[in-house]
Design an enzyme around this catalytic site. Structure first.
Site, PDB file in Angstrom:
ATOM      1  N   GLU A  74      43.491  47.868  53.024  1.00 42.13           N
ATOM      2  CA  GLU A  74      42.539  47.335  53.999  1.00 42.13           C
ATOM      3  C   GLU A  74      41.379  48.296  54.229  1.00 42.13           C
ATOM      4  O   GLU A  74      40.209  47.882  54.267  1.00 42.13           O
ATOM      5  CB  GLU A  74      43.265  47.050  55.317  1.00 42.13           C
ATOM      6  CG  GLU A  74      42.373  46.652  56.467  1.00 42.13           C
ATOM      7  CD  GLU A  74      41.677  45.312  56.270  1.00 42.13           C
ATOM      8  OE1 GLU A  74      40.804  44.970  57.085  1.00 42.13           O
ATOM      9  OE2 GLU A  74      41.999  44.595  55.286  1.00 42.13           O
ATOM     10  N   HIS A  77      38.874  48.560  51.321  1.00 38.16           N
ATOM     11  CA  HIS A  77      37.992  47.398  51.358  1.00 38.16           C
ATOM     12  C   HIS A  77      36.900  47.574  52.415  1.00 38.16           C
ATOM     13  O   HIS A  77      35.723  47.280  52.172  1.00 38.16           O
ATOM     14  CB  HIS A  77      38.831  46.147  51.667  1.00 38.16           C
ATOM     15  CG  HIS A  77      38.021  44.898  51.800  1.00 38.16           C
ATOM     16  ND1 HIS A  77      38.139  44.045  52.875  1.00 38.16           N
ATOM     17  CD2 HIS A  77      37.061  44.352  51.009  1.00 38.16           C
ATOM     18  CE1 HIS A  77      37.294  43.041  52.738  1.00 38.16           C
ATOM     19  NE2 HIS A  77      36.630  43.196  51.616  1.00 38.16           N
ATOM     20  N   HIS A 135      35.327  34.096  55.890  1.00 37.61           N
ATOM     21  CA  HIS A 135      35.088  35.450  55.386  1.00 37.61           C
ATOM     22  C   HIS A 135      34.961  35.439  53.859  1.00 37.61           C
ATOM     23  O   HIS A 135      34.104  36.135  53.296  1.00 37.61           O
ATOM     24  CB  HIS A 135      36.243  36.357  55.823  1.00 37.61           C
ATOM     25  CG  HIS A 135      35.947  37.810  55.710  1.00 37.61           C
ATOM     26  ND1 HIS A 135      34.770  38.385  56.117  1.00 37.61           N
ATOM     27  CD2 HIS A 135      36.694  38.834  55.214  1.00 37.61           C
ATOM     28  CE1 HIS A 135      34.798  39.677  55.890  1.00 37.61           C
ATOM     29  NE2 HIS A 135      35.955  39.982  55.330  1.00 37.61           N
ATOM     30  N   HIS A 253      43.397  20.897  46.479  1.00 37.72           N
ATOM     31  CA  HIS A 253      42.722  21.912  45.660  1.00 37.72           C
ATOM     32  C   HIS A 253      42.772  21.541  44.174  1.00 37.72           C
ATOM     33  O   HIS A 253      41.796  21.738  43.444  1.00 37.72           O
ATOM     34  CB  HIS A 253      43.383  23.276  45.898  1.00 37.72           C
ATOM     35  CG  HIS A 253      42.736  24.404  45.155  1.00 37.72           C
ATOM     36  ND1 HIS A 253      41.388  24.650  45.196  1.00 37.72           N
ATOM     37  CD2 HIS A 253      43.267  25.358  44.341  1.00 37.72           C
ATOM     38  CE1 HIS A 253      41.105  25.709  44.447  1.00 37.72           C
ATOM     39  NE2 HIS A 253      42.226  26.152  43.913  1.00 37.72           N
ATOM     40  N   HIS A 311      41.455  35.015  39.193  1.00 38.79           N
ATOM     41  CA  HIS A 311      41.097  33.632  39.494  1.00 38.79           C
ATOM     42  C   HIS A 311      40.020  33.580  40.578  1.00 38.79           C
ATOM     43  O   HIS A 311      39.078  32.774  40.504  1.00 38.79           O
ATOM     44  CB  HIS A 311      42.353  32.880  39.957  1.00 38.79           C
ATOM     45  CG  HIS A 311      42.179  31.400  40.074  1.00 38.79           C
ATOM     46  ND1 HIS A 311      41.759  30.612  39.040  1.00 38.79           N
ATOM     47  CD2 HIS A 311      42.368  30.556  41.124  1.00 38.79           C
ATOM     48  CE1 HIS A 311      41.703  29.339  39.426  1.00 38.79           C
ATOM     49  NE2 HIS A 311      42.065  29.288  40.688  1.00 38.79           N
TER      50      HIS A 311
END
Length: 356
Positions: A74, A77, A135, A253, A311
């Protein structure tokens, strides 16, 4: 100044790519709450590692014991995202000084600022799916805005370096082509949003059969439940929806993937008709095939981390390729239209000049 802005935008493109990859990695390793506060980590600027620091951290957040690996994911990032924010601010200042691309630079700065707010809400609202998806979309939007700034600066730099004029290169049927590119971009954005919604609700492995889902999924499919926004929960980590809702999200999806592939296939046929755009068609087609393969691999191999991150990133590259196509075709259309208007104006004035 132009060269400096161009180089900084190149760096920003690389940096935002890293931020997007790290964001996906953080989400897929369940490290979104690796640090339960923001912008620090358990009250520290870095991950607490010493025994005393860990004791202080767990005393402040007893419901969140320190998991060093998740906290590290975290914070790395956040460090990269913060560096990107500083770079975007610098680009905005330089754009103001140069009086070029001010609107685009301002939009980019506003997007990055709001993206930071979404990052804070992701933590403070305990991974609320709507915020997590927002986000993700904010990160992709940031990438596309930086890419657009890069393309515009690159055009100016090439013109300045080579002292060449912007010669028109009309595209046959370019109005239809531009419309197809816009439609494909919209569908891909919606599919990316569905992918973000799937991940945010922990529905990525709700269906493990191909091509749609396990037998009997039709009876369980509920569109309204799939698109409902869960609220009122203290914690959304690992999802709050029942299986039927997650399955419906996953199926939606997959339907989106089929639609996006179909629209892109039609666009590829149109792009291939123009020889100058065939390299773009090859790139877009290759990325589409790679993305389909990665999606299938996620199902067959039960969401391996490397494949899932890839992906996510290839989805971004697909969107970026469409943005490039949009920019190239629209730029040529504008140039061609300008030349046509100028030619018409000169033709209308010619008899008057001769008569005089």
């Amino acid at each position: 100044m132009l060269e400096i802005r161009y180089r900084l935008t190149q760096i920003a493109l690389v940096l935002v790519s890293v931020v997007v990859i790290l964001g996906a990695f953080t989400r897929l390793t369940d490290a979104g709450l690796g640090c339960p506060d923001w912008p620090g980590c358990y009250g520290f600027l870095t991950v607490p590692t010493g025994a005393e620091e860990v004791a202080i951290a767990e005393m402040a957040f007893p419901e969140r014991p320190v998991e060093a690996s998740k906290a590290r994911n975290e914070m790395v990032h956040r460090y990269f995202a913060g560096s990107l924010g500083v770079l975007v601010l610098l680009l905005w200042v330089l754009s103001l000084r140069a009086k070029q691309h001010v609107k685009l630079a301002t939009t980019l700065l506003a997007t990055v600022t709001f993206q930071a707010v979404l990052g804070m809400w992701t933590v403070t609202m305990n991974l609320m799916p709507l915020v997590v998806m927002g986000h993700l979309l904010g990160g992709f939007t940031t990438f596309c805005l930086i890419l657009l700034l890069f393309l515009r600066l690159k055009t100016r730099v090439l013109l300045a370096r080579e002292h060449i004029q912007d010669k028109p290169s009309p595209l046959k049927g370019d109005k239809l082509l531009l419309g197809m590119i816009k439609a494909a971009t919209l569908v891909v954005v919606l599919q990316i949003a569905l992918g973000g919604w799937t991940a945010a609700n922990y529905a990525a492995v709700a269906c493990t059969d191909l091509p749609i889902c396990e037998p009997g999924w039709q009876e369980k499919f509920d569109l309204s439940q799939a698109l409902s926004v869960p609220t009122g929960h203290a914690d959304y980590e690992f999802g709050v929806f029942p299986f039927e809702a997650r399955m419906s999200i996953h199926v939606l999806h997959r339907f989106g993937a089929i639609l996006a592939t179909s629209i892109i296939a039609l666009l590829l046929l149109r792009l291939w008709q123009n020889h100058s755009l065939r390299p773009l068609a090859l790139g877009l087609g290759s990325l589409t095939l790679i993305q389909i393969s990665l999606g299938v691999s996620n199902v067959v191999f039960h969401l391996p981390l490397a494949v899932a991150v890839a992906h996510n990133f290839v989805g971004l590259l697909l969107l970026a390729t469409l943005v490039i196509a949009w920019y190239l075709v629209q730029s040529r259309r504008k140039t061609s239209l300008s030349v046509h208007i100028n030619s018409s104006s000169q033709s209308s004035q010619l008899p008057l000049e001769q008569g005089a």
